[in-house]
Motif scaffolding. Sequence first.
Motif, PDB file in Angstrom:
ATOM      1  N   ASN A  20      -6.371  22.839 -23.002  1.00  0.00           N
ATOM      2  CA  ASN A  20      -7.658  23.348 -22.469  1.00  0.00           C
ATOM      3  C   ASN A  20      -8.430  22.289 -21.689  1.00  0.00           C
ATOM      4  O   ASN A  20      -9.477  22.574 -21.125  1.00  0.00           O
ATOM      5  N   VAL A  21      -7.917  21.070 -21.714  1.00  0.00           N
ATOM      6  CA  VAL A  21      -8.603  20.003 -20.965  1.00  0.00           C
ATOM      7  C   VAL A  21      -8.014  19.962 -19.559  1.00  0.00           C
ATOM      8  O   VAL A  21      -6.848  19.629 -19.368  1.00  0.00           O
ATOM      9  N   MET A  61     -13.406  11.527 -11.648  1.00  0.00           N
ATOM     10  CA  MET A  61     -13.482  12.460 -12.769  1.00  0.00           C
ATOM     11  C   MET A  61     -12.971  11.824 -14.071  1.00  0.00           C
ATOM     12  O   MET A  61     -12.866  12.497 -15.090  1.00  0.00           O
ATOM     13  N   SER A  64     -15.062  11.961 -17.318  1.00  0.00           N
ATOM     14  CA  SER A  64     -15.156  13.333 -17.816  1.00  0.00           C
ATOM     15  C   SER A  64     -13.855  13.742 -18.517  1.00  0.00           C
ATOM     16  O   SER A  64     -13.887  14.372 -19.581  1.00  0.00           O
ATOM     17  N   VAL A  66     -11.614  11.793 -19.950  1.00  0.00           N
ATOM     18  CA  VAL A  66     -11.485  11.044 -21.210  1.00  0.00           C
ATOM     19  C   VAL A  66     -12.414  11.640 -22.272  1.00  0.00           C
ATOM     20  O   VAL A  66     -12.027  11.849 -23.419  1.00  0.00           O
ATOM     21  N   GLU A  67     -13.624  11.955 -21.859  1.00  0.00           N
ATOM     22  CA  GLU A  67     -14.612  12.547 -22.775  1.00  0.00           C
ATOM     23  C   GLU A  67     -14.116  13.907 -23.289  1.00  0.00           C
ATOM     24  O   GLU A  67     -14.189  14.198 -24.488  1.00  0.00           O
ATOM     25  N   SER A  68     -13.586  14.714 -22.378  1.00  0.00           N
ATOM     26  CA  SER A  68     -13.080  16.040 -22.771  1.00  0.00           C
ATOM     27  C   SER A  68     -11.905  15.916 -23.716  1.00  0.00           C
ATOM     28  O   SER A  68     -11.761  16.706 -24.654  1.00  0.00           O
ATOM     29  N   GLN A  71     -13.253  15.051 -27.132  1.00  0.00           N
ATOM     30  CA  GLN A  71     -13.905  16.229 -27.739  1.00  0.00           C
ATOM     31  C   GLN A  71     -12.862  17.227 -28.234  1.00  0.00           C
ATOM     32  O   GLN A  71     -12.997  17.788 -29.324  1.00  0.00           O
ATOM     33  N   SER A  72     -11.844  17.451 -27.421  1.00  0.00           N
ATOM     34  CA  SER A  72     -10.816  18.423 -27.783  1.00  0.00           C
ATOM     35  C   SER A  72     -10.071  17.963 -29.039  1.00  0.00           C
ATOM     36  O   SER A  72      -9.818  18.755 -29.956  1.00  0.00           O
ATOM     37  N   GLN A  75     -12.150  18.347 -32.088  1.00  0.00           N
ATOM     38  CA  GLN A  75     -12.212  19.750 -32.517  1.00  0.00           C
ATOM     39  C   GLN A  75     -10.933  20.137 -33.275  1.00  0.00           C
ATOM     40  O   GLN A  75     -10.998  20.856 -34.270  1.00  0.00           O
TER      41      GLN A  75
ATOM     42  N   PRO B   9     -13.672   4.056 -22.014  1.00  0.00           N
ATOM     43  CA  PRO B   9     -13.419   4.756 -20.770  1.00  0.00           C
ATOM     44  C   PRO B   9     -13.923   3.959 -19.564  1.00  0.00           C
ATOM     45  O   PRO B   9     -14.836   3.163 -19.694  1.00  0.00           O
ATOM     46  N   PHE B 344     -18.057  17.934  -7.650  1.00  0.00           N
ATOM     47  CA  PHE B 344     -17.423  17.212  -8.753  1.00  0.00           C
ATOM     48  C   PHE B 344     -18.375  16.184  -9.362  1.00  0.00           C
ATOM     49  O   PHE B 344     -18.366  15.954 -10.565  1.00  0.00           O
ATOM     50  N   TRP B 347     -20.759  18.299 -11.349  1.00  0.00           N
ATOM     51  CA  TRP B 347     -20.033  18.852 -12.505  1.00  0.00           C
ATOM     52  C   TRP B 347     -19.892  17.782 -13.579  1.00  0.00           C
ATOM     53  O   TRP B 347     -20.099  18.033 -14.768  1.00  0.00           O
ATOM     54  N   ASN B 348     -19.536  16.584 -13.143  1.00  0.00           N
ATOM     55  CA  ASN B 348     -19.394  15.451 -14.057  1.00  0.00           C
ATOM     56  C   ASN B 348     -20.688  15.184 -14.809  1.00  0.00           C
ATOM     57  O   ASN B 348     -20.699  14.916 -16.004  1.00  0.00           O
ATOM     58  N   SER B 352     -19.624  17.113 -18.314  1.00  0.00           N
ATOM     59  CA  SER B 352     -18.607  16.228 -18.912  1.00  0.00           C
ATOM     60  C   SER B 352     -18.725  16.157 -20.439  1.00  0.00           C
ATOM     61  O   SER B 352     -17.726  15.992 -21.136  1.00  0.00           O
ATOM     62  N   SER B 353     -19.956  16.338 -20.973  1.00  0.00           N
ATOM     63  CA  SER B 353     -20.112  16.234 -22.427  1.00  0.00           C
ATOM     64  C   SER B 353     -19.627  17.481 -23.172  1.00  0.00           C
ATOM     65  O   SER B 353     -19.384  17.420 -24.371  1.00  0.00           O
ATOM     66  N   ILE B 354     -19.494  18.590 -22.468  1.00  0.00           N
ATOM     67  CA  ILE B 354     -19.052  19.807 -23.182  1.00  0.00           C
ATOM     68  C   ILE B 354     -17.679  20.291 -22.726  1.00  0.00           C
ATOM     69  O   ILE B 354     -17.110  21.201 -23.303  1.00  0.00           O
ATOM     70  N   ALA B 355     -17.127  19.658 -21.688  1.00  0.00           N
ATOM     71  CA  ALA B 355     -15.803  20.079 -21.208  1.00  0.00           C
ATOM     72  C   ALA B 355     -14.767  19.736 -22.271  1.00  0.00           C
ATOM     73  O   ALA B 355     -14.868  18.737 -22.951  1.00  0.00           O
ATOM     74  N   GLY B 356     -13.773  20.576 -22.407  1.00  0.00           N
ATOM     75  CA  GLY B 356     -12.711  20.312 -23.376  1.00  0.00           C
ATOM     76  C   GLY B 356     -12.924  21.040 -24.682  1.00  0.00           C
ATOM     77  O   GLY B 356     -11.981  21.267 -25.428  1.00  0.00           O
ATOM     78  N   ILE B 357     -14.176  21.431 -24.973  1.00  0.00           N
ATOM     79  CA  ILE B 357     -14.416  22.170 -26.228  1.00  0.00           C
ATOM     80  C   ILE B 357     -14.988  23.555 -25.959  1.00  0.00           C
ATOM     81  O   ILE B 357     -15.044  24.391 -26.831  1.00  0.00           O
ATOM     82  N   PRO B 363     -15.696  23.365 -10.770  1.00  0.00           N
ATOM     83  CA  PRO B 363     -16.627  22.726  -9.832  1.00  0.00           C
ATOM     84  C   PRO B 363     -16.837  23.523  -8.540  1.00  0.00           C
ATOM     85  O   PRO B 363     -17.917  23.491  -7.964  1.00  0.00           O
TER      86      PRO B 363
END
Lengths: 107, 424
Positions: A20-21, A61, A64, A66-68, A71-72, A75, B9, B344, B347-348, B352-357, B363
Amino acid sequence: MDVKTNNTEKNEIALIGLHNVLDPEIGLNIVDLGLVYEIDFSEETNDIVVTMTLTTQFCPMGESIVESTTQSMQQSFPEGNIQVNLIFQPPWNQSMISEEGHIFLTT
Amino acid sequence: MFIAGANSPIKNTSYKVVLPFYGYAALSFLVATILLFNNTSAFTQHYFSPHTLAITHTMALGWGTMIILGASHQLFPVMIEGKLHSNFLAYLSFFFAAVGIPFLVTAFYKFDMSFIAQTGAVLINLAVLCYLANLWLSIANSKSKNIHAIFAFTAVLWLFTTTLLGLLLIWNFTTHIFSEGSLYFLSLHAHLGIIGWFLLMIMGVGSRLIPMFLISKYENKKMLWWIYSLINVGLISFIFIFLSSLKTQLYFVPIVLVGIGVVLFGIFIYRSYAQRIRKKVDGQVKMSLLSVVLVVVPIIILAIIILLFATLSNIQLVLLYGFTIFFGWITTIILGMTFKTLPFIIWNKVYSSIAGIGKTPNPKELFSSRIFMANGVTYLIGFIIFGLGIIQSSVLILNIGSIFLLITAVLYNFNVFKILFHKA
């Protein structure tokens, strides 16, 4: 490219989440893009280390992604101590894209 | 065997540094098209007129240069594989340019070459010096000194040469620095900026980004070195011919050298396109690819101008030459690349703090693709009609063309500010 691991069972759970990332520019997930090199699980300390790369160093990007990833993983493994180890050797190249990734990009 | 990198990072250039440049450039494009709409008759007269100079400098500095400065603060780290040295220098660069450009444009519009023009020119030079220092220190601290970074840094050196000569030309109006009048040096000043700054910078960034966006397998550093050499030798030979007051026909030497460089760049981009993995090419990249084709137009016009200069002075062709550069080639690449970078960055910042979950928008959804398409259509219509108006010296045709270009600027601004003010 297969993701190296020391725990196949947990690795499968991790990969479900990491699918999902997405790389926001390409729209493809980081697993099929070949950015994830290795996921290492430590049973004793509960540390989980994701070793990964970016398509280019200082990718705008990058933070973003790495952060995602963090987070994934958090979770998927709420009790785990997640670390993302970003490396640039070996550098990413197109041959690391999975077959599914190629299909996504060429259709 | 993996070689481990830092656990933390990587840090990119802050969005706060980059966004003011984008907003300023968008508004400058709007101002330039309003000036164009109000002064179409200036395009039936000699190119050295106050209103034409004001419009040209709004386009060259406020629009083209400001957006390149903004985007390059974000993209330069990608090219040199290292961090931007200083956010403070970037802010300072923006501040000096943002204040200096309106001073200079107002002075041209009123044709008051004293205090206002001199202040504007000094401020613009300070902005370029801050940018130059920032890039130099960034390169010095980076591990990779690749061809793309060399293109970009050389381009900034040419930019400084351009703005420094511009400053001297402004002073030359009130104090005789040169034996000739400032008009005499206009083509030198213009080509330092067009070839040295815009062409080299766009080639340096384009040769890195277009293959990256296309996920292309094609690489050819040798060809890029050839392109770099041809453009620079072409420009240096132009300066030599100009300063030595040699025969007009000799200007074909720099035209051929730069022309070959441009054709090779076109081949480089074509091969990158042909060997791409990503088959679906979005509108933004298509627009940028169109700009590679459009760069040939002014070169052909310039060759015709030199052929005709032996017999007559063709003002329309000179105006058309400038128009196809600033409203053609440079504007096309900016119209495309803005929407390949700005969404982008935002979007970042926002996701970026909520992407992935959780689910986040793509974008591309941060701006209206319909308006982007309409923007492309109105731009092409406006560009062609206005170009015809210059050839025909028809105020009516110029008015129609300028309306389309004004609509283009309004649509562009709508989308840019829609992105800039986007919230989750």
